[in-house]
Design a protein around this motif. Structure first.
Motif, mmCIF file in Angstrom:
data_model
loop_
_atom_site.group_PDB
_atom_site.id
_atom_site.type_symbol
_atom_site.label_atom_id
_atom_site.label_comp_id
_atom_site.label_asym_id
_atom_site.label_seq_id
_atom_site.Cartn_x
_atom_site.Cartn_y
_atom_site.Cartn_z
ATOM 1 N N LEU A 8 0.813 -1.210 0.000
ATOM 2 C CA LEU A 8 0.000 0.000 0.000
ATOM 3 C C LEU A 8 0.851 1.266 0.000
ATOM 4 C CD1 LEU A 8 -2.855 -1.033 2.446
ATOM 5 C CD2 LEU A 8 -2.975 -0.795 -0.039
ATOM 6 N N ASP A 9 2.070 1.172 0.490
ATOM 7 C CA ASP A 9 2.938 2.345 0.483
ATOM 8 C C ASP A 9 3.857 2.384 -0.744
ATOM 9 O OD1 ASP A 9 4.405 0.206 1.427
ATOM 10 O OD2 ASP A 9 5.357 1.296 3.058
ATOM 11 N N GLY A 10 3.603 1.518 -1.740
ATOM 12 C CA GLY A 10 4.247 1.640 -3.036
ATOM 13 C C GLY A 10 5.507 0.841 -3.272
ATOM 14 N N PHE A 11 5.756 -0.196 -2.482
ATOM 15 C CA PHE A 11 6.968 -0.989 -2.681
ATOM 16 C C PHE A 11 6.648 -2.332 -3.323
ATOM 17 C CE2 PHE A 11 8.199 2.089 0.444
ATOM 18 C CZ PHE A 11 9.482 2.432 0.053
ATOM 19 N N GLY A 12 7.486 -2.750 -4.286
ATOM 20 C CA GLY A 12 7.313 -4.024 -4.967
ATOM 21 C C GLY A 12 8.330 -5.060 -4.537
ATOM 22 N N THR A 13 9.263 -4.672 -3.697
ATOM 23 C CA THR A 13 10.257 -5.584 -3.131
ATOM 24 C C THR A 13 10.926 -4.863 -1.975
ATOM 25 O OG1 THR A 13 12.024 -7.152 -3.691
ATOM 26 C CG2 THR A 13 12.220 -4.936 -4.600
ATOM 27 N N ASP B 209 14.595 -3.963 0.378
ATOM 28 C CA ASP B 209 16.029 -3.686 0.211
ATOM 29 C C ASP B 209 16.839 -4.915 0.587
ATOM 30 O OD1 ASP B 209 15.749 -1.035 -0.598
ATOM 31 O OD2 ASP B 209 15.705 -0.307 1.470
ATOM 32 N N GLY B 210 18.033 -5.015 0.014
ATOM 33 C CA GLY B 210 18.967 -6.047 0.413
ATOM 34 C C GLY B 210 18.681 -7.415 -0.167
ATOM 35 N N ILE B 211 18.366 -7.494 -1.451
ATOM 36 C CA ILE B 211 18.106 -8.778 -2.096
ATOM 37 C C ILE B 211 19.398 -9.600 -2.111
ATOM 38 C CG2 ILE B 211 17.508 -9.888 -4.280
ATOM 39 C CD1 ILE B 211 15.655 -7.488 -4.811
ATOM 40 N N THR B 212 19.284 -10.846 -1.667
ATOM 41 C CA THR B 212 20.409 -11.783 -1.679
ATOM 42 C C THR B 212 19.888 -13.139 -2.124
ATOM 43 O OG1 THR B 212 20.062 -12.563 0.589
ATOM 44 C CG2 THR B 212 21.486 -10.612 0.310
ATOM 45 N N PHE B 213 20.794 -14.086 -2.291
ATOM 46 C CA PHE B 213 20.396 -15.450 -2.628
ATOM 47 C C PHE B 213 19.441 -16.001 -1.570
ATOM 48 C CE2 PHE B 213 20.999 -20.047 -2.274
ATOM 49 C CZ PHE B 213 20.651 -20.438 -3.556
ATOM 50 N N GLU B 214 19.721 -15.725 -0.305
ATOM 51 C CA GLU B 214 18.899 -16.229 0.793
ATOM 52 C C GLU B 214 17.605 -15.429 0.969
ATOM 53 O OE1 GLU B 214 22.176 -15.334 1.237
ATOM 54 O OE2 GLU B 214 23.005 -17.360 1.160
ATOM 55 N N ALA B 215 17.562 -14.196 0.483
ATOM 56 C CA ALA B 215 16.402 -13.320 0.664
ATOM 57 C C ALA B 215 16.005 -12.716 -0.685
ATOM 58 C CB ALA B 215 16.731 -12.232 1.674
ATOM 59 N N PRO B 216 15.259 -13.474 -1.511
ATOM 60 C CA PRO B 216 14.910 -12.999 -2.857
ATOM 61 C C PRO B 216 14.116 -11.696 -2.889
ATOM 62 C CG PRO B 216 14.403 -15.325 -2.625
ATOM 63 C CD PRO B 216 14.812 -14.834 -1.276
ATOM 64 N N PHE B 217 13.412 -11.370 -1.792
ATOM 65 C CA PHE B 217 12.650 -10.124 -1.733
ATOM 66 C C PHE B 217 13.229 -9.165 -0.704
ATOM 67 C CE2 PHE B 217 9.695 -13.280 -3.400
ATOM 68 C CZ PHE B 217 9.346 -12.668 -4.585
ATOM 69 N N GLY B 218 14.488 -9.376 -0.356
ATOM 70 C CA GLY B 218 15.158 -8.498 0.591
ATOM 71 C C GLY B 218 14.517 -8.540 1.963
ATOM 72 N N HIS B 219 14.570 -7.412 2.655
ATOM 73 C CA HIS B 219 14.058 -7.364 4.019
ATOM 74 C C HIS B 219 12.548 -7.566 4.089
ATOM 75 C CE1 HIS B 219 12.724 -3.303 3.028
ATOM 76 N NE2 HIS B 219 12.037 -3.319 4.156
ATOM 77 N N ALA B 220 11.852 -7.387 2.987
ATOM 78 C CA ALA B 220 10.390 -7.536 2.983
ATOM 79 C C ALA B 220 9.959 -9.002 3.097
ATOM 80 C CB ALA B 220 9.810 -6.929 1.708
ATOM 81 N N GLY B 221 10.886 -9.923 2.837
ATOM 82 C CA GLY B 221 10.514 -11.336 2.886
ATOM 83 C C GLY B 221 9.398 -11.633 1.899
#
Length: 162
Positions: free
Chosen positions: A13-18, A20-32
């Motif tokens: 709702l606040d406009g984010f599609g993924t 921060d911090g995308i890694t192999f272990e976290a494909p969507f970064g901190h958003a999980g």
């Protein structure tokens, strides 16, 4: 003529599609996987995974529209993999041997490599191209069906700007 559409893209709702911090272990970064929890709860997703149950309703109906009418997809390098995936010649994307696209997929990258044919009709093509050039190529491959701009957010913004 085929349409170009952003289709089945989760956004907060606040406009984010993924996150921060995308890694192999976290494909969507901190958003999980928070942006996709609605999807995982549906009957469509349960059926896809061979599991019983799942919710019906508008979310389920929306997900069932993922593939009909789509003849090709364009995605950014960040949707295909974590930063640095291009250095791993064995990397074939997040989705396993049978990705959900079942169409030609054009991955925009500054590190082109040979195409990868997957189960179910998905072939990943790696192109270093402008949005206009990628769209022209995808339209030809779509056989008159629509082209989905699948993300991530940077790719969608680039296509909207173009």
């Amino acid at each position: 003529m085929s349409q170009v559409r952003v289709h089945n893209f989760s956004i907060s709702l606040d406009g984010f599609g993924t996150g921060d911090g995308i890694t192999f272990e976290a494909p969507f970064g901190h958003a999980g996987e928070r942006l996709h929890e609605w999807m995982f709860a549906t009957r469509f997703w349960h059926e896809r995974d061979g599991q019983p149950g799942g919710s019906g309703g508008v979310d389920d109906a929306f997900l069932r529209l993922f593939a009909p009418g789509i003849g090709a997809e364009i995605m950014g390098a960040g949707k295909f993999g974590w930063p640095g995936w291009h250095e791993d010649p064995d990397w074939k994307g997040w989705w396993g041997p049978n990705p959900p696209f079942h169409t030609p997929v054009f991955v925009l990258t500054h590190h082109p490599r040979p195409s990868i044919e997957m189960e179910g009709g998905t072939t990943f093509h790696f192109v270093d191209a402008s949005p206009a050039e990628a769209l022209e190529t995808a339209r030809v491959a779509s056989n008159g069906l629509d082209v989905r701009i699948g993300g991530g957010p940077t790719t969608i913004r680039e296509f909207l700007a173009a």
